[in-house]
Design an enzyme around this catalytic site. Structure first.
Site, PDB file in Angstrom:
ATOM      1  N   GLU A  49       0.831  -1.225   0.000  1.00  0.00           N
ATOM      2  CA  GLU A  49       0.000   0.000   0.000  1.00  0.00           C
ATOM      3  C   GLU A  49       0.862   1.270   0.000  1.00  0.00           C
ATOM      4  O   GLU A  49       0.652   2.185   0.816  1.00  0.00           O
ATOM      5  CB  GLU A  49      -0.946   0.003   1.206  1.00  0.00           C
ATOM      6  CG  GLU A  49      -1.918  -1.154   1.190  1.00  0.00           C
ATOM      7  CD  GLU A  49      -2.990  -1.093   2.274  1.00  0.00           C
ATOM      8  OE1 GLU A  49      -2.901  -0.239   3.175  1.00  0.00           O
ATOM      9  OE2 GLU A  49      -3.936  -1.894   2.201  1.00  0.00           O
TER      10      GLU A  49
ATOM     11  N   GLU B 209      -5.240  -8.612   0.040  1.00  0.00           N
ATOM     12  CA  GLU B 209      -5.943  -8.291   1.299  1.00  0.00           C
ATOM     13  C   GLU B 209      -7.407  -8.113   0.955  1.00  0.00           C
ATOM     14  O   GLU B 209      -7.739  -7.276   0.103  1.00  0.00           O
ATOM     15  CB  GLU B 209      -5.409  -7.003   1.948  1.00  0.00           C
ATOM     16  CG  GLU B 209      -4.068  -7.164   2.613  1.00  0.00           C
ATOM     17  CD  GLU B 209      -3.640  -5.925   3.399  1.00  0.00           C
ATOM     18  OE1 GLU B 209      -4.516  -5.232   3.971  1.00  0.00           O
ATOM     19  OE2 GLU B 209      -2.417  -5.659   3.418  1.00  0.00           O
TER      20      GLU B 209
HETATM   21  O1  AHR Z   1      -4.916  -5.816   7.397  1.00  0.00           O
HETATM   22  C1  AHR Z   1      -4.801  -4.645   8.152  1.00  0.00           C
HETATM   23  C2  AHR Z   1      -4.127  -3.510   7.388  1.00  0.00           C
HETATM   24  O2  AHR Z   1      -4.954  -3.088   6.355  1.00  0.00           O
HETATM   25  C3  AHR Z   1      -2.831  -3.852   6.689  1.00  0.00           C
HETATM   26  O3  AHR Z   1      -1.735  -3.743   7.523  1.00  0.00           O
HETATM   27  C4  AHR Z   1      -2.758  -2.824   5.604  1.00  0.00           C
HETATM   28  O4  AHR Z   1      -2.050  -3.265   4.487  1.00  0.00           O
HETATM   29  C5  AHR Z   1      -4.212  -2.501   5.321  1.00  0.00           C
HETATM   30  O5  AHR Z   1      -4.440  -1.141   5.272  1.00  0.00           O
END
Ligand code: AHR
Length: 507
Positions: free
Chosen positions: A192, A310
Protein backbone atom coordinates in the site's frame (compact mmCIF):
# COMPACT_ATOMS: atom_id res chain seq x y z
CA UNK A 1 -43.65 -0.15 9.60
CA UNK A 2 -42.17 -1.20 6.26
CA UNK A 3 -39.59 -3.32 8.10
CA UNK A 4 -42.38 -5.17 9.98
CA UNK A 5 -44.16 -5.93 6.71
CA UNK A 6 -40.95 -7.20 5.13
CA UNK A 7 -40.23 -9.36 8.14
CA UNK A 8 -43.72 -10.89 8.00
CA UNK A 9 -43.35 -11.46 4.29
CA UNK A 10 -39.98 -13.07 4.83
CA UNK A 11 -41.39 -15.45 7.40
CA UNK A 12 -44.37 -16.42 5.26
CA UNK A 13 -42.28 -16.94 2.12
CA UNK A 14 -39.76 -19.00 4.02
CA UNK A 15 -42.56 -21.31 5.06
CA UNK A 16 -42.84 -22.57 1.46
CA UNK A 17 -40.26 -25.24 0.78
CA UNK A 18 -40.35 -24.55 -2.98
CA UNK A 19 -41.00 -21.07 -4.34
CA UNK A 20 -42.32 -21.00 -7.93
CA UNK A 21 -39.32 -20.41 -10.20
CA UNK A 22 -38.63 -16.76 -10.91
CA UNK A 23 -34.94 -17.25 -11.74
CA UNK A 24 -32.95 -19.38 -14.17
CA UNK A 25 -29.33 -20.46 -14.16
CA UNK A 26 -27.76 -22.17 -17.17
CA UNK A 27 -24.62 -24.22 -16.64
CA UNK A 28 -22.33 -25.19 -19.48
CA UNK A 29 -19.11 -27.11 -18.77
CA UNK A 30 -17.78 -26.06 -22.18
CA UNK A 31 -17.75 -22.38 -21.21
CA UNK A 32 -14.60 -22.21 -19.15
CA UNK A 33 -13.03 -19.05 -17.76
CA UNK A 34 -9.83 -20.44 -16.24
CA UNK A 35 -8.52 -22.59 -13.45
CA UNK A 36 -9.45 -21.71 -9.87
CA UNK A 37 -5.89 -21.15 -8.68
CA UNK A 38 -5.02 -22.78 -5.37
CA UNK A 39 -3.48 -19.44 -4.33
CA UNK A 40 -6.98 -17.92 -4.13
CA UNK A 41 -7.15 -19.53 -0.69
CA UNK A 42 -4.23 -17.61 0.74
CA UNK A 43 -4.21 -15.87 4.09
CA UNK A 44 -2.27 -13.16 5.87
CA UNK A 45 -0.22 -13.03 9.10
CA UNK A 46 0.91 -9.55 10.09
CA UNK A 47 2.79 -8.46 13.21
CA UNK A 48 -0.31 -6.71 14.51
CA UNK A 49 -2.27 -7.08 17.75
CA UNK A 50 -2.62 -10.78 18.66
CA UNK A 51 -2.17 -12.23 15.18
CA UNK A 52 1.34 -13.60 15.83
CA UNK A 53 1.88 -13.34 19.60
CA UNK A 54 -1.05 -15.02 21.37
CA UNK A 55 -2.41 -16.14 18.01
CA UNK A 56 -0.28 -18.61 16.11
CA UNK A 57 2.66 -18.30 18.53
CA UNK A 58 2.56 -18.35 22.32
CA UNK A 59 5.74 -19.34 24.08
CA UNK A 60 5.21 -21.13 27.38
CA UNK A 61 1.52 -21.87 26.82
CA UNK A 62 0.35 -25.41 27.65
CA UNK A 63 -1.45 -25.29 24.29
CA UNK A 64 1.81 -24.69 22.40
CA UNK A 65 4.33 -27.20 21.11
CA UNK A 66 8.04 -27.11 21.92
CA UNK A 67 8.63 -24.45 19.24
CA UNK A 68 5.99 -22.12 20.68
CA UNK A 69 3.36 -22.70 17.97
CA UNK A 70 -0.18 -23.02 19.30
CA UNK A 71 -1.20 -26.58 18.37
CA UNK A 72 -4.95 -25.94 18.57
CA UNK A 73 -4.61 -22.94 16.26
CA UNK A 74 -2.43 -24.89 13.86
CA UNK A 75 -5.14 -27.55 13.57
CA UNK A 76 -7.83 -24.92 12.85
CA UNK A 77 -5.55 -23.26 10.29
CA UNK A 78 -4.97 -26.60 8.53
CA UNK A 79 -8.72 -27.27 8.42
CA UNK A 80 -9.22 -23.81 6.91
CA UNK A 81 -7.11 -24.96 3.96
CA UNK A 82 -4.64 -22.06 3.85
CA UNK A 83 -2.62 -22.47 0.64
CA UNK A 84 -0.36 -19.41 0.85
CA UNK A 85 0.57 -17.18 3.78
CA UNK A 86 1.54 -13.50 3.40
CA UNK A 87 3.94 -12.05 6.01
CA UNK A 88 5.05 -9.86 7.89
CA UNK A 89 2.59 -7.09 6.83
CA UNK A 90 0.72 -5.04 5.83
CA UNK A 91 1.61 -1.63 7.12
CA UNK A 92 4.05 -3.26 9.55
CA UNK A 93 6.36 -4.29 6.71
CA UNK A 94 7.07 -0.65 5.77
CA UNK A 95 9.08 -0.10 8.96
CA UNK A 96 10.39 -3.64 9.46
CA UNK A 97 14.01 -4.72 9.39
CA UNK A 98 13.99 -8.50 8.84
CA UNK A 99 17.51 -8.78 10.29
CA UNK A 100 16.07 -7.94 13.73
CA UNK A 101 14.07 -11.18 13.63
CA UNK A 102 16.82 -13.79 13.17
CA UNK A 103 19.37 -15.40 15.49
CA UNK A 104 19.14 -16.21 19.21
CA UNK A 105 15.81 -14.91 20.49
CA UNK A 106 17.13 -13.34 23.65
CA UNK A 107 19.55 -11.22 21.66
CA UNK A 108 16.95 -9.84 19.25
CA UNK A 109 16.19 -6.13 19.67
CA UNK A 110 12.87 -4.72 20.82
CA UNK A 111 11.75 -2.04 18.36
CA UNK A 112 8.96 0.49 18.09
CA UNK A 113 6.34 -0.43 15.51
CA UNK A 114 5.04 2.86 14.17
CA UNK A 115 2.41 1.24 11.95
CA UNK A 116 0.33 -0.02 14.85
CA UNK A 117 1.77 1.95 17.78
CA UNK A 118 3.22 -1.00 19.63
CA UNK A 119 6.49 -2.65 20.62
CA UNK A 120 7.90 -5.50 18.54
CA UNK A 121 9.95 -8.06 20.46
CA UNK A 122 11.11 -9.82 17.30
CA UNK A 123 10.86 -13.21 19.01
CA UNK A 124 8.97 -14.40 15.93
CA UNK A 125 10.84 -13.74 12.69
CA UNK A 126 11.76 -15.19 9.33
CA UNK A 127 12.78 -18.70 10.46
CA UNK A 128 9.77 -19.04 12.77
CA UNK A 129 7.47 -17.94 9.95
CA UNK A 130 8.95 -20.19 7.29
CA UNK A 131 8.92 -23.23 9.56
CA UNK A 132 5.29 -22.48 10.38
CA UNK A 133 4.41 -22.47 6.68
CA UNK A 134 6.07 -25.85 6.28
CA UNK A 135 4.08 -27.22 9.22
CA UNK A 136 0.69 -26.03 7.91
CA UNK A 137 1.47 -26.93 4.29
CA UNK A 138 1.19 -23.36 2.96
CA UNK A 139 3.49 -21.56 0.53
CA UNK A 140 5.17 -18.53 2.12
CA UNK A 141 4.71 -15.09 0.57
CA UNK A 142 7.01 -12.40 2.00
CA UNK A 143 6.35 -8.69 1.59
CA UNK A 144 9.57 -6.66 1.57
CA UNK A 145 9.91 -3.27 3.19
CA UNK A 146 8.99 -1.00 0.29
CA UNK A 147 8.46 2.01 2.57
CA UNK A 148 11.52 2.87 4.67
CA UNK A 149 13.54 -0.14 3.50
CA UNK A 150 16.31 -0.41 0.92
CA UNK A 151 17.12 -2.51 -2.12
CA UNK A 152 19.96 -4.09 -0.15
CA UNK A 153 17.58 -5.19 2.63
CA UNK A 154 15.40 -6.85 0.03
CA UNK A 155 18.13 -8.72 -1.86
CA UNK A 156 19.77 -9.90 1.38
CA UNK A 157 16.43 -11.29 2.56
CA UNK A 158 16.14 -13.37 -0.62
CA UNK A 159 19.75 -14.47 -0.14
CA UNK A 160 19.06 -15.52 3.46
CA UNK A 161 16.02 -17.61 2.54
CA UNK A 162 16.83 -18.95 -0.95
CA UNK A 163 20.54 -19.05 -1.74
CA UNK A 164 22.64 -22.16 -1.17
CA UNK A 165 26.37 -21.30 -1.38
CA UNK A 166 28.65 -19.94 1.33
CA UNK A 167 27.89 -16.26 1.75
CA UNK A 168 27.54 -14.18 4.88
CA UNK A 169 23.72 -14.35 4.88
CA UNK A 170 23.47 -18.03 3.95
CA UNK A 171 25.93 -18.90 6.70
CA UNK A 172 23.80 -16.88 9.13
CA UNK A 173 20.85 -19.05 8.13
CA UNK A 174 22.91 -22.19 8.73
CA UNK A 175 24.02 -20.84 12.11
CA UNK A 176 20.35 -20.33 12.92
CA UNK A 177 19.67 -24.01 12.35
CA UNK A 178 18.60 -24.22 8.73
CA UNK A 179 20.87 -25.73 6.13
CA UNK A 180 18.61 -26.17 3.08
CA UNK A 181 17.22 -23.05 1.41
CA UNK A 182 13.57 -22.38 2.12
CA UNK A 183 12.95 -21.55 -1.56
CA UNK A 184 10.44 -18.75 -0.96
CA UNK A 185 8.83 -18.20 -4.34
CA UNK A 186 6.39 -15.31 -3.75
CA UNK A 187 7.64 -11.83 -2.80
CA UNK A 188 5.67 -8.61 -2.49
CA UNK A 189 7.41 -5.38 -3.53
CA UNK A 190 6.01 -3.38 -0.61
CA UNK A 191 2.55 -2.75 0.79
CA UNK A 192 0.00 0.00 0.00
CA UNK A 193 2.77 2.42 -0.90
CA UNK A 194 0.27 4.98 -2.23
CA UNK A 195 -1.39 5.40 1.19
CA UNK A 196 -0.65 8.46 3.36
CA UNK A 197 -0.88 6.08 6.35
CA UNK A 198 2.15 4.20 5.04
CA UNK A 199 5.67 4.77 6.36
CA UNK A 200 7.66 5.76 3.30
CA UNK A 201 4.66 6.63 1.09
CA UNK A 202 5.78 7.30 -2.48
CA UNK A 203 4.42 8.72 -5.69
CA UNK A 204 3.71 6.10 -8.37
CA UNK A 205 6.80 7.21 -10.32
CA UNK A 206 9.11 7.00 -7.29
CA UNK A 207 7.63 3.65 -6.34
CA UNK A 208 8.25 2.25 -9.84
CA UNK A 209 11.90 3.35 -9.66
CA UNK A 210 12.40 1.67 -6.28
CA UNK A 211 10.46 -1.49 -7.17
CA UNK A 212 12.32 -1.94 -10.46
CA UNK A 213 15.71 -1.81 -8.73
CA UNK A 214 14.54 -4.09 -5.91
CA UNK A 215 13.10 -6.57 -8.43
CA UNK A 216 16.34 -6.63 -10.46
CA UNK A 217 18.53 -7.24 -7.41
CA UNK A 218 16.19 -9.86 -5.91
CA UNK A 219 16.01 -11.74 -9.23
CA UNK A 220 19.79 -11.65 -9.61
CA UNK A 221 19.90 -13.57 -6.33
CA UNK A 222 17.15 -16.01 -7.39
CA UNK A 223 15.70 -15.83 -10.89
CA UNK A 224 12.84 -18.21 -10.07
CA UNK A 225 10.97 -15.88 -7.70
CA UNK A 226 7.56 -14.35 -8.50
CA UNK A 227 6.94 -10.70 -7.65
CA UNK A 228 3.83 -8.77 -6.64
CA UNK A 229 3.70 -5.02 -7.34
CA UNK A 230 1.90 -2.76 -4.90
CA UNK A 231 -1.42 -1.72 -6.43
CA UNK A 232 -3.51 1.15 -5.15
CA UNK A 233 -5.53 0.78 -1.98
CA UNK A 234 -6.35 4.45 -1.65
CA UNK A 235 -9.59 4.25 -3.57
CA UNK A 236 -10.75 7.77 -2.78
CA UNK A 237 -7.77 9.16 -4.68
CA UNK A 238 -6.59 8.56 -8.18
CA UNK A 239 -6.28 4.81 -7.76
CA UNK A 240 -6.62 3.81 -11.42
CA UNK A 241 -3.74 6.07 -12.49
CA UNK A 242 -1.51 4.60 -9.79
CA UNK A 243 -2.26 1.08 -11.06
CA UNK A 244 -1.67 2.02 -14.70
CA UNK A 245 1.70 3.62 -13.87
CA UNK A 246 2.77 0.62 -11.79
CA UNK A 247 1.60 -1.96 -14.34
CA UNK A 248 3.30 -0.22 -17.25
CA UNK A 249 6.40 0.78 -15.29
CA UNK A 250 6.96 -2.71 -13.91
CA UNK A 251 5.81 -4.75 -16.92
CA UNK A 252 8.34 -7.53 -17.48
CA UNK A 253 9.31 -7.45 -13.76
CA UNK A 254 6.12 -8.19 -11.85
CA UNK A 255 3.97 -11.30 -12.07
CA UNK A 256 1.06 -9.82 -10.11
CA UNK A 257 -0.42 -6.47 -9.16
CA UNK A 258 -1.96 -6.30 -5.68
CA UNK A 259 -5.50 -5.13 -4.92
CA UNK A 260 -6.92 -4.63 -1.42
CA UNK A 261 -10.58 -4.25 -0.43
CA UNK A 262 -12.28 -4.04 2.94
CA UNK A 263 -16.05 -3.78 3.09
CA UNK A 264 -18.59 -2.91 5.77
CA UNK A 265 -22.27 -2.54 6.56
CA UNK A 266 -22.40 0.70 8.58
CA UNK A 267 -25.94 1.45 7.30
CA UNK A 268 -27.25 -1.91 8.48
CA UNK A 269 -28.65 -2.70 5.04
CA UNK A 270 -27.82 -6.23 3.89
CA UNK A 271 -28.78 -5.79 0.25
CA UNK A 272 -26.70 -2.63 -0.04
CA UNK A 273 -23.79 -4.23 1.83
CA UNK A 274 -23.59 -7.28 -0.43
CA UNK A 275 -24.53 -5.36 -3.60
CA UNK A 276 -22.30 -2.30 -3.31
CA UNK A 277 -19.29 -4.37 -2.28
CA UNK A 278 -19.76 -6.67 -5.20
CA UNK A 279 -20.04 -3.72 -7.63
CA UNK A 280 -16.80 -2.28 -6.21
CA UNK A 281 -14.85 -5.52 -6.35
CA UNK A 282 -16.03 -6.09 -9.93
CA UNK A 283 -14.97 -2.56 -10.84
CA UNK A 284 -11.50 -2.92 -9.32
CA UNK A 285 -10.91 -6.26 -11.03
CA UNK A 286 -12.27 -5.22 -14.42
CA UNK A 287 -10.45 -1.89 -14.48
CA UNK A 288 -7.13 -3.44 -13.47
CA UNK A 289 -7.59 -6.35 -15.88
CA UNK A 290 -8.16 -3.80 -18.66
CA UNK A 291 -5.01 -1.91 -17.70
CA UNK A 292 -3.02 -5.14 -17.74
CA UNK A 293 -4.43 -5.99 -21.17
CA UNK A 294 -3.89 -2.48 -22.56
CA UNK A 295 -0.25 -2.97 -23.45
CA UNK A 296 0.10 -6.75 -23.14
CA UNK A 297 1.64 -8.52 -26.12
CA UNK A 298 1.27 -12.20 -27.00
CA UNK A 299 5.06 -12.49 -26.80
CA UNK A 300 5.22 -11.30 -23.16
CA UNK A 301 7.15 -13.88 -21.17
CA UNK A 302 5.89 -12.57 -17.87
CA UNK A 303 2.12 -12.09 -17.96
CA UNK A 304 0.64 -10.02 -15.12
CA UNK A 305 -2.19 -11.33 -12.95
CA UNK A 306 -4.16 -9.83 -10.06
CA UNK A 307 -3.25 -10.74 -6.48
CA UNK A 308 -6.17 -9.73 -4.24
CA UNK A 309 -3.77 -9.98 -1.34
CA UNK A 310 -5.94 -8.29 1.30
CA UNK A 311 -9.71 -8.68 1.43
CA UNK A 312 -12.30 -8.98 4.16
CA UNK A 313 -15.11 -7.29 6.07
CA UNK A 314 -13.61 -4.67 8.41
CA UNK A 315 -15.47 -1.66 9.76
CA UNK A 316 -16.45 -2.14 13.42
CA UNK A 317 -12.94 -2.54 14.82
CA UNK A 318 -11.47 0.46 12.99
CA UNK A 319 -10.47 2.29 16.14
CA UNK A 320 -9.49 -0.78 18.10
CA UNK A 321 -5.72 -1.03 17.95
CA UNK A 322 -5.98 -4.82 17.85
CA UNK A 323 -8.56 -5.00 15.04
CA UNK A 324 -10.50 -7.76 16.82
CA UNK A 325 -13.59 -7.70 14.59
CA UNK A 326 -16.52 -9.85 15.74
CA UNK A 327 -18.03 -11.46 12.68
CA UNK A 328 -21.71 -12.29 12.32
CA UNK A 329 -23.85 -14.31 9.93
CA UNK A 330 -24.15 -11.57 7.29
CA UNK A 331 -20.34 -11.33 7.17
CA UNK A 332 -20.24 -15.06 6.39
CA UNK A 333 -22.47 -14.28 3.37
CA UNK A 334 -19.95 -11.65 2.27
CA UNK A 335 -17.25 -14.34 2.05
CA UNK A 336 -19.34 -15.88 -0.75
CA UNK A 337 -19.60 -12.50 -2.47
CA UNK A 338 -15.80 -12.19 -2.61
CA UNK A 339 -15.13 -15.75 -3.77
CA UNK A 340 -17.85 -15.56 -6.43
CA UNK A 341 -16.16 -12.46 -7.84
CA UNK A 342 -12.71 -14.10 -7.78
CA UNK A 343 -14.07 -17.24 -9.49
CA UNK A 344 -15.87 -15.21 -12.18
CA UNK A 345 -12.50 -13.66 -13.01
CA UNK A 346 -10.43 -16.80 -12.58
CA UNK A 347 -8.52 -16.03 -15.79
CA UNK A 348 -6.92 -12.95 -14.22
CA UNK A 349 -7.32 -13.21 -10.42
CA UNK A 350 -4.68 -15.79 -9.54
CA UNK A 351 -3.98 -15.02 -5.91
CA UNK A 352 -6.09 -13.84 -2.96
CA UNK A 353 -5.30 -13.50 0.74
CA UNK A 354 -7.93 -13.10 3.40
CA UNK A 355 -6.79 -10.44 5.86
CA UNK A 356 -6.10 -11.88 8.36
CA UNK A 357 -5.83 -15.38 9.83
CA UNK A 358 -6.06 -15.30 13.65
CA UNK A 359 -7.52 -12.69 16.09
CA UNK A 360 -6.92 -9.68 13.79
CA UNK A 361 -10.00 -9.31 11.50
CA UNK A 362 -9.88 -13.10 11.47
CA UNK A 363 -12.00 -16.25 11.29
CA UNK A 364 -10.13 -17.85 14.24
CA UNK A 365 -10.15 -16.21 17.70
CA UNK A 366 -8.05 -17.31 20.66
CA UNK A 367 -7.64 -16.74 24.35
CA UNK A 368 -5.21 -18.43 26.70
CA UNK A 369 -7.56 -21.39 27.18
CA UNK A 370 -8.56 -22.17 23.61
CA UNK A 371 -10.18 -20.83 20.47
CA UNK A 372 -13.46 -20.40 18.67
CA UNK A 373 -14.38 -20.20 15.00
CA UNK A 374 -16.23 -17.15 13.71
CA UNK A 375 -19.13 -17.67 11.23
CA UNK A 376 -16.85 -16.50 8.38
CA UNK A 377 -14.58 -19.54 8.87
CA UNK A 378 -16.99 -22.00 7.27
CA UNK A 379 -17.51 -20.52 3.77
CA UNK A 380 -13.77 -19.89 3.44
CA UNK A 381 -13.02 -23.55 4.19
CA UNK A 382 -15.79 -24.78 1.88
CA UNK A 383 -14.98 -22.60 -1.13
CA UNK A 384 -11.38 -23.77 -0.70
CA UNK A 385 -12.43 -27.26 -1.73
CA UNK A 386 -12.94 -25.93 -5.27
CA UNK A 387 -9.23 -25.18 -5.85
CA UNK A 388 -8.02 -26.63 -9.13
CA UNK A 389 -11.55 -26.74 -10.61
CA UNK A 390 -12.34 -24.94 -13.85
CA UNK A 391 -14.37 -21.78 -13.37
CA UNK A 392 -17.36 -21.67 -15.74
CA UNK A 393 -19.40 -18.78 -17.10
CA UNK A 394 -22.90 -19.00 -15.64
CA UNK A 395 -25.88 -17.46 -17.36
CA UNK A 396 -28.18 -16.02 -14.70
CA UNK A 397 -31.62 -14.48 -14.94
CA UNK A 398 -32.89 -13.46 -11.51
CA UNK A 399 -35.21 -11.00 -9.81
CA UNK A 400 -33.36 -7.72 -9.43
CA UNK A 401 -33.06 -4.67 -7.21
CA UNK A 402 -31.79 -1.18 -7.77
CA UNK A 403 -28.82 0.31 -5.93
CA UNK A 404 -27.58 3.81 -6.75
CA UNK A 405 -29.38 3.60 -10.09
CA UNK A 406 -27.70 0.30 -10.96
CA UNK A 407 -29.74 -2.85 -11.37
CA UNK A 408 -28.40 -5.95 -9.65
CA UNK A 409 -29.61 -9.55 -9.63
CA UNK A 410 -30.50 -10.84 -6.19
CA UNK A 411 -28.65 -14.04 -7.03
CA UNK A 412 -24.89 -13.61 -7.16
CA UNK A 413 -23.48 -16.74 -8.80
CA UNK A 414 -20.25 -18.52 -9.68
CA UNK A 415 -19.79 -22.03 -11.05
CA UNK A 416 -16.82 -24.39 -11.16
CA UNK A 417 -16.26 -27.85 -12.61
CA UNK A 418 -14.06 -30.66 -11.44
CA UNK A 419 -13.51 -32.71 -14.58
CA UNK A 420 -11.76 -35.57 -12.77
CA UNK A 421 -14.68 -36.24 -10.39
CA UNK A 422 -17.23 -34.88 -12.88
CA UNK A 423 -18.75 -32.57 -10.27
CA UNK A 424 -20.17 -29.09 -10.91
CA UNK A 425 -20.22 -26.68 -7.96
CA UNK A 426 -22.88 -23.99 -8.21
CA UNK A 427 -22.18 -21.22 -5.68
CA UNK A 428 -25.21 -19.03 -5.09
CA UNK A 429 -25.53 -16.05 -2.78
CA UNK A 430 -29.12 -14.88 -2.39
CA UNK A 431 -28.72 -11.31 -1.17
CA UNK A 432 -32.43 -10.61 -0.85
CA UNK A 433 -33.59 -9.80 2.70
CA UNK A 434 -37.01 -11.31 2.13
CA UNK A 435 -37.36 -13.35 -1.07
CA UNK A 436 -36.80 -17.07 -1.31
CA UNK A 437 -35.95 -17.45 -4.99
CA UNK A 438 -37.17 -20.53 -6.84
CA UNK A 439 -34.62 -21.19 -9.59
CA UNK A 440 -34.70 -23.42 -12.63
CA UNK A 441 -31.22 -24.93 -13.00
CA UNK A 442 -30.58 -26.04 -16.56
CA UNK A 443 -27.56 -27.97 -17.69
CA UNK A 444 -26.39 -27.51 -21.29
CA UNK A 445 -23.82 -30.25 -21.81
CA UNK A 446 -23.97 -33.86 -20.54
CA UNK A 447 -26.43 -35.30 -18.04
CA UNK A 448 -26.77 -34.61 -14.35
CA UNK A 449 -27.40 -37.48 -11.99
CA UNK A 450 -30.64 -37.52 -10.05
CA UNK A 451 -29.42 -36.05 -6.77
CA UNK A 452 -27.28 -33.11 -5.69
CA UNK A 453 -25.41 -32.37 -2.46
CA UNK A 454 -26.25 -29.14 -0.71
CA UNK A 455 -23.99 -27.08 1.57
CA UNK A 456 -25.81 -24.08 2.95
CA UNK A 457 -25.44 -21.24 5.44
CA UNK A 458 -28.62 -19.56 6.53
CA UNK A 459 -29.65 -18.19 9.89
CA UNK A 460 -32.67 -16.16 11.00
CA UNK A 461 -30.57 -13.56 12.82
CA UNK A 462 -28.20 -11.70 10.49
CA UNK A 463 -26.29 -10.32 13.45
CA UNK A 464 -25.70 -13.65 15.22
CA UNK A 465 -22.10 -14.09 16.36
CA UNK A 466 -20.01 -16.75 18.05
CA UNK A 467 -17.89 -16.64 21.17
CA UNK A 468 -15.85 -19.00 23.36
CA UNK A 469 -17.94 -22.10 24.10
CA UNK A 470 -20.70 -20.98 21.73
CA UNK A 471 -19.51 -21.45 18.16
CA UNK A 472 -21.86 -24.12 16.85
CA UNK A 473 -24.80 -21.85 15.95
CA UNK A 474 -24.04 -20.15 12.69
CA UNK A 475 -22.67 -23.15 10.87
CA UNK A 476 -23.37 -24.79 7.52
CA UNK A 477 -25.99 -27.48 7.05
CA UNK A 478 -25.64 -30.23 4.48
CA UNK A 479 -28.33 -32.29 2.75
CA UNK A 480 -29.13 -34.08 -0.48
CA UNK A 481 -31.88 -33.01 -2.88
CA UNK A 482 -33.38 -34.46 -6.03
CA UNK A 483 -31.79 -33.04 -9.16
CA UNK A 484 -32.67 -34.11 -12.66
CA UNK A 485 -30.92 -35.94 -15.40
CA UNK A 486 -33.41 -34.57 -17.94
CA UNK A 487 -32.83 -31.68 -20.34
CA UNK A 488 -35.20 -29.39 -18.47
CA UNK A 489 -33.13 -29.40 -15.33
CA UNK A 490 -34.68 -29.01 -11.90
CA UNK A 491 -35.92 -26.34 -9.53
CA UNK A 492 -34.14 -25.35 -6.35
CA UNK A 493 -35.22 -22.61 -3.97
CA UNK A 494 -32.45 -20.41 -2.59
CA UNK A 495 -33.74 -19.03 0.72
CA UNK A 496 -33.60 -15.30 1.45
CA UNK A 497 -30.18 -14.18 2.78
CA UNK A 498 -28.40 -17.47 2.25
CA UNK A 499 -25.22 -18.87 0.76
CA UNK A 500 -25.55 -22.21 -0.99
CA UNK A 501 -23.10 -24.51 -2.75
CA UNK A 502 -24.87 -27.16 -4.83
CA UNK A 503 -22.68 -30.06 -5.92
CA UNK A 504 -24.16 -31.55 -9.07
CA UNK A 505 -22.81 -34.86 -10.27
CA UNK A 506 -22.47 -35.60 -13.97
CA UNK A 507 -23.46 -39.08 -15.07
O1 AHR B 1 -4.92 -5.82 7.40
C1 AHR B 1 -4.80 -4.64 8.15
C2 AHR B 1 -4.13 -3.51 7.39
O2 AHR B 1 -4.95 -3.09 6.36
C3 AHR B 1 -2.83 -3.85 6.69
O3 AHR B 1 -1.73 -3.74 7.52
C4 AHR B 1 -2.76 -2.82 5.60
O4 AHR B 1 -2.05 -3.26 4.49
C5 AHR B 1 -4.21 -2.50 5.32
O5 AHR B 1 -4.44 -1.14 5.27
Amino acid sequence: MRKTFLTLLAVSLSAYPQAPPTARIKIDIDRTIGEVDSHLFGNFAEHLGRMIYGGIYEEGSPLSDKDGYRSDVMEAVKQLGVSLLRYPGGNFSSGYDWKDGIGPKDQRPVRMDLAWGSLETNRFGTDEFLRYCERIGAEPYICINGGLGTVDDARHWVEYTNFDQHTYWVDQRRKNGRDAPYKVKYWGLGNEIDGPWQMGQKSAEDYVKFANEAAKAMRWVDSSIKLVGSGSSNFGADWANWNRTVINGLRGQIDYIALHTYIGNPDNDLEKFLGQSSLNVEKYIQTTAGQIAERARPTDTRPIYIAYDEWNVWYRAQNDQHLEEKYNFEDALAMGMFFNAFFRHADVVKMANLAQMVNVIAPIMTNKQGLFLQPTYFPIAEYGRQRGNLALTSWVSSPTYVLNRQTLPYLDVSTTYNSRDRVICLNVLNRSMSQDIGTRIENQEGKLSSSADVWQMNYPDLKATHTFGDDKKVVPKTSTVAASAGRDGFTYTFPAHSLTILRLHME
